[in-house]
Design an enzyme around this catalytic site. Structure first.
Site, short mmCIF file in Angstrom:
data_model
loop_
_atom_site.label_atom_id
_atom_site.label_comp_id
_atom_site.label_asym_id
_atom_site.label_seq_id
_atom_site.Cartn_x
_atom_site.Cartn_y
_atom_site.Cartn_z
N HIS A 1 -13.13 -1.61 4.52
CA HIS A 1 -14.51 -1.96 4.10
C HIS A 1 -15.47 -1.60 5.23
CE1 HIS A 1 -17.36 -4.95 1.95
NE2 HIS A 1 -18.08 -4.30 2.87
N HIS B 1 -19.59 0.24 6.12
CA HIS B 1 -20.85 0.89 5.74
C HIS B 1 -21.14 1.98 6.77
CE1 HIS B 1 -21.89 -2.32 2.84
NE2 HIS B 1 -21.15 -3.05 3.65
N LEU B 2 -21.10 3.22 6.34
CA LEU B 2 -21.40 4.33 7.26
C LEU B 2 -22.82 4.85 7.09
CD1 LEU B 2 -18.14 6.50 7.39
CD2 LEU B 2 -18.88 4.67 8.93
N ARG B 3 -23.51 4.39 6.01
CA ARG B 3 -24.91 4.82 5.77
C ARG B 3 -24.99 6.32 5.49
NH1 ARG B 3 -25.57 -0.45 5.05
NH2 ARG B 3 -26.10 -1.64 6.90
N ASN C 1 -23.47 1.43 -1.04
CA ASN C 1 -24.82 0.86 -1.22
C ASN C 1 -25.87 1.64 -0.45
OD1 ASN C 1 -23.74 -0.12 1.24
ND2 ASN C 1 -24.95 -1.99 1.17
N LYS D 1 -17.11 -0.75 -6.67
CA LYS D 1 -17.61 -1.96 -6.02
C LYS D 1 -18.58 -2.70 -6.92
CE LYS D 1 -18.67 -4.75 -2.49
NZ LYS D 1 -19.16 -4.51 -1.14
N HIS E 1 -18.18 -8.08 -3.95
CA HIS E 1 -19.00 -8.93 -3.08
C HIS E 1 -19.12 -10.26 -3.81
CE1 HIS E 1 -22.20 -9.69 0.01
NE2 HIS E 1 -22.38 -10.69 -0.83
N HIS F 1 -14.60 -9.42 2.36
CA HIS F 1 -15.14 -10.24 3.47
C HIS F 1 -15.19 -11.74 3.18
CE1 HIS F 1 -18.59 -9.49 0.95
NE2 HIS F 1 -18.85 -8.31 1.45
N LEU G 1 -23.99 -11.05 5.50
CA LEU G 1 -23.70 -11.67 4.22
C LEU G 1 -22.31 -11.26 3.75
CD1 LEU G 1 -27.16 -11.27 2.48
CD2 LEU G 1 -26.05 -13.42 3.13
N ASP H 1 -16.41 -4.58 7.45
CA ASP H 1 -17.78 -4.73 6.96
C ASP H 1 -18.80 -4.34 8.02
OD1 ASP H 1 -19.71 -5.15 5.03
OD2 ASP H 1 -19.83 -7.31 5.35
N HIS I 1 -27.68 -1.75 11.39
CA HIS I 1 -29.12 -1.73 11.11
C HIS I 1 -29.82 -1.51 12.45
CE1 HIS I 1 -29.02 -3.38 6.96
NE2 HIS I 1 -28.00 -4.09 7.39
N ALA J 1 -29.41 -8.22 6.90
CA ALA J 1 -28.05 -8.76 7.03
C ALA J 1 -27.10 -7.63 7.41
CB ALA J 1 -27.61 -9.38 5.71
O1 DOR Z 1 -24.21 -8.26 5.94
C1 DOR Z 1 -24.08 -7.41 5.08
N1 DOR Z 1 -24.56 -6.16 5.27
N2 DOR Z 1 -23.46 -7.71 3.95
C2 DOR Z 1 -23.42 -6.86 2.92
O2 DOR Z 1 -22.88 -7.22 1.90
C3 DOR Z 1 -24.09 -5.55 3.00
C4 DOR Z 1 -24.23 -5.10 4.38
C5 DOR Z 1 -25.19 -3.94 4.54
O3 DOR Z 1 -25.09 -2.98 3.80
O4 DOR Z 1 -26.02 -3.99 5.48
ZN ZN Z 2 -20.10 -4.70 3.10
#
Ligand code: DOR
Ligand code: ZN
Length: 340
Positions: free
Chosen positions: A14, A16-18, A42, A100, A137, A175, A220, A248, A252, A264
């Protein structure tokens, strides 16, 4: 005392690579530590079709430095209008490893998420038939439900009924943060598993709120009380094949976290293994680390175990205050293990 541990190459189930500049910045950290990773969809706009998934996979491959042998595993983002045929086609083509479920407005990038699981029941039935895992989620979004209770209420209202309705569907409860989630996963059938992040093993909600508000400890699902952290830790080191590594990691830029309404997400990719192994060491469970990091995930997904090994040894890893424009998890701390 074990001072050196060699394990089969691990995966991150799990992350997030953006996209764009952030992808260019962060992809190397995940590829340095892991052989494969489940990449969250996402983005804005989200990855909903197989052709978008394929294009995103190409961008990820291009962003990973050539020295790393890394396989991104792409995930479809479910919406109220997701199409069962498109999911099945993407899965059969080897583009979508899983799909997802973000409840709409539960978290970052979930505005296009699912407003009611009933709206995607046809898609989920097809996924159960073809063995395509559903990643969840697990938080309700109702305004009257306290944010610290949203995971537990999701189990009662959505997850438990879904497991009963589709007993064959492979589900990863992502998570997990509560003792309720640990208990639910343990007592569910073998096709229900869960990922566990480093932060939910290390911190409880005090880390966010005591002595000042600390946005870099905010993610989150939000970190909960200490009793929940202890339950999640016990699950991670238990050796149960239902629990596996999923960071996870969610980068940011610092100005979007240190803000009146901060985003988050915790960026833990650069030192994820050093962070996890500290927990297994503290719990006297180094012998369980390889299962959690390298075996339970692929076994759950029905994918081969990785060849090759990595080695971690005792020694100082100094975590910098910032990495580019992102503040990493454990910023300014020294961890007791290092990746050789
Ligand atoms: O803290 C989080 N950040 N929880 C998530 O479910 C998404 C993630 C994000 O994409 O920044
Ligand atoms: Zn996530």
């Amino acid at each position: 005392m074990t001072d050196r541990l060699t394990i089969r190459r691990p995966d991150d189930w799990h992350v997030h690579l953006r996209d764009g500049a952030m992808l260019e910045h962060v992809a190397r950290y995940t590829a340095r530590q892991f052989a494969r990773a489940i990449i969250m969809p996402n983005l804005s706009p989200p990855v909903t079709t197989a052709s978008e998934g394929e294009a995103y996979r190409d961008r990820i491959r291009a962003a990973v430095p050539a020295e790393y042998d890394f396989t991104p595993l792409i995930v479809a983002y479910l919406t109220d209008s997701s199409d069962a045929d498109e999911m099945a086609r993407g899965h059969a083509a080897g583009v979508f490893t899983a799909a997802k479920l973000y409840p709409a407005h539960a978290t970052t990038g979930s505005a296009h998420g699912v407003t009611d699981v009933a709206n995607i029941m046809g898609v989920l039935e097809r996924m159960a038939e073809i063995g395509m895992p559903l990643l969840i989620h697990g938080e309700v979004t109702d305004h009257d439900i306290d944010i610290f209770d949203r995971e537990a209420v999701f189990i009662d209202r959505t997850l438990a009924p879904l497991v009963t309705r589709l007993p064959e569907l492979k589900i990863v409860f992502e998570h997990i943060t509560t003792s309720e989630a640990v208990d639910f996963v343990k007592s569910a059938p073998a096709n229900v598993g869960a990922t566990i992040t480093p932060q939910h093993l290390h911190i409880n909600r005090n880390a966010m709120l005591v002595g000042g508000i600390r946005p870099h400890a905010y993610c989150l699902p939000v970190a909960k009380r200490e009793q929940h952290r202890l339950a999640v830790r016990a699950a991670a080191v238990s050796g149960s094949p239902k629990f596996f590594l999923g960071t996870d990691s969610a980068p940011h830029a610092v100005h979007t976290k240190e803000a009146a309404c901060g985003c988050a997400g915790i960026f833990n990719a650069p030192y994820a293994l050093e962070s996890y192994i500290a927990v297994f060491d503290e719990e006297g469970a180094l012998d369980k680390f390889e299962g959690f990091a390298s075996e339970h995930g692929p076994n759950f997904y029905g994918l081969p175990l990785n060849g090759g090994t990595i080695t971690l040894e005792r020694g100082a890893t100094v975590v910098p205050d910032t990495i580019g424009e992102v503040v990493p998890f454990h910023a300014g701390e020294t961890l007791g293990w290092k990746l050789v």
